[in-house]
Design a protein around this motif. Sequence first.
Motif, mmCIF file in Angstrom:
data_model
loop_
_atom_site.group_PDB
_atom_site.id
_atom_site.type_symbol
_atom_site.label_atom_id
_atom_site.label_comp_id
_atom_site.label_asym_id
_atom_site.label_seq_id
_atom_site.Cartn_x
_atom_site.Cartn_y
_atom_site.Cartn_z
ATOM 1 N N GLY B 83 0.827 -1.204 0.000
ATOM 2 C CA GLY B 83 0.000 0.000 0.000
ATOM 3 C C GLY B 83 0.858 1.248 0.000
ATOM 4 N N ARG B 84 0.193 2.400 0.159
ATOM 5 C CA ARG B 84 0.922 3.656 0.137
ATOM 6 C C ARG B 84 1.899 3.742 1.303
ATOM 7 N N ASN B 85 1.461 3.246 2.468
ATOM 8 C CA ASN B 85 2.294 3.363 3.673
ATOM 9 C C ASN B 85 2.789 2.034 4.230
ATOM 10 N N SER B 87 3.623 -2.233 3.633
ATOM 11 C CA SER B 87 3.801 -3.449 2.826
ATOM 12 C C SER B 87 3.636 -4.660 3.734
ATOM 13 N N ARG B 110 4.069 5.836 9.091
ATOM 14 C CA ARG B 110 3.004 6.791 8.788
ATOM 15 C C ARG B 110 3.249 8.053 9.608
#
Lengths: 268, 268
Positions: B83-85, B87, B110
């Motif tokens: 994902g964006r933030n 794994s 994050r």
Amino acid sequence: MTEQFLDVQQTPDAGVFRLHITRPICVGPPGNVFMFGGVGLGAATIAAERATGRKVIWSSAQFISYARVGDTLDLTVEVLSAGRNVSQVRVLGTDAGKLVLTVNAALGDREGLPDGQWITPPDMPRPEDCKPRPLWPVQDAALMDRLDVRLAPGRYGAGPLDGTPSSDGRMVVWIRTKENAPVDTSLLAIFADFVPSGLASAFGRRGGGNSLDNTLRIARIVPTEWVLCDVRISAASRGFGHGAIHMFAEDGTMMASGSQSAILRFMD
Amino acid sequence: MTEQFLDVQQTPDAGVFRLHITRPICVGPPGNVFMFGGVGLGAATIAAERATGRKVIWSSAQFISYARVGDTLDLTVEVLSAGRNVSQVRVLGTDAGKLVLTVNAALGDREGLPDGQWITPPDMPRPEDCKPRPLWPVQDAALMDRLDVRLAPGRYGAGPLDGTPSSDGRMVVWIRTKENAPVDTSLLAIFADFVPSGLASAFGRRGGGNSLDNTLRIARIVPTEWVLCDVRISAASRGFGHGAIHMFAEDGTMMASGSQSAILRFMD
């Protein structure tokens, strides 16, 4: 004999089990209803126990994607090792081929070794003297309707969620099922997934987190109606929170422990 | 800059890493030398961090078979979600195709979320005022020669192993490497594998257990020479023991927690 809380079904393949995703095993507010993570771990422990004929010692679920109402969770048990006393397995939980969760577990029993318990339950009033409080307030799914959760007045996370952090990171609740389902590994897996609710208490804010994992260790299960769940948040940093849970029978036996890391999410 | 404690090597395949099994990463008495479980988890966290470019949040190793001196541990990182933030990965550790361990992990950071710490370090004298004691007494392998382990006189597991169970199931030690290796996730994975040594203290007997898993949660790592390791055994039953560890920097920061289940083994 009452029925098991989760309806995990056998398939023609002896290593594959199935759970239909319905509202009574889901949580979440309108627009975001999903299978409770602990339900996924619980269903996988049932699959692993049936496939090996042994009882769970420890089990850990890694949550990869959400399962939604109408999905079918296929639980495929791979035996990685099978010794005289211990089996180790991996369970893959998939919906139409998409990976929802992966679960590692060891199962077995050994005789002739000493028992011990070094942890004691927190001092709590009886459940009858505690107050019902839903841990997941606004719901468009029915899992929480099936549980009876009690907090002691003025203690262990019973304070208002007004932004004041807790001094001890602790939330202690009594939980039972309203349908008198047997307390087994799968039910303790569900209760173990209340660690993120402890994040709400620890920060004194609404919300908590989305579980990255749910790790469960079973010492021994004894007959009990209520389970005393002692959640302790240790720390939060980098956008994630970490905590543990110890689960006791009414007679004080520590039946199981658990731990979890979660993506912090607040709703205030 | 000192070198990392474990020499995990890159291979031509970006998702595959390698660790040669040598005496300095093994433990065990003559005739039974094997790679320390925490080394396997530590090496897998290095592989996962390099493959994803992200830092471990939580990681759990399931131990399937032993690796021995002369073996080569291949660590293959499979990315299950990115994902964006965050794994999520699975790392398979194999020797010539034989499965040695399987590791699940989530990695990422994050920003903009609150930090918190609700657990405090136990009251311990400084390491200089504690006594060295090897946690694995008779060794034909060299991992333990690389560590400096200190127990406080008369407290937290410092008693003789004369068959008297501990009242609190607790073992608290300071640990550092003798080679001044940086305190990172992989080193904390090794220290987290001292939970079975806590079983020896809890039962007051020599031995402890063989790890079934080693589960590690990283809050945040701060510069420190010594790491304060607070091991608490919760219970043992059915031939297995369960416990947890909290690891603190010298300044009191809880850097990481861990938990583990082990097959009970006593040597007396």
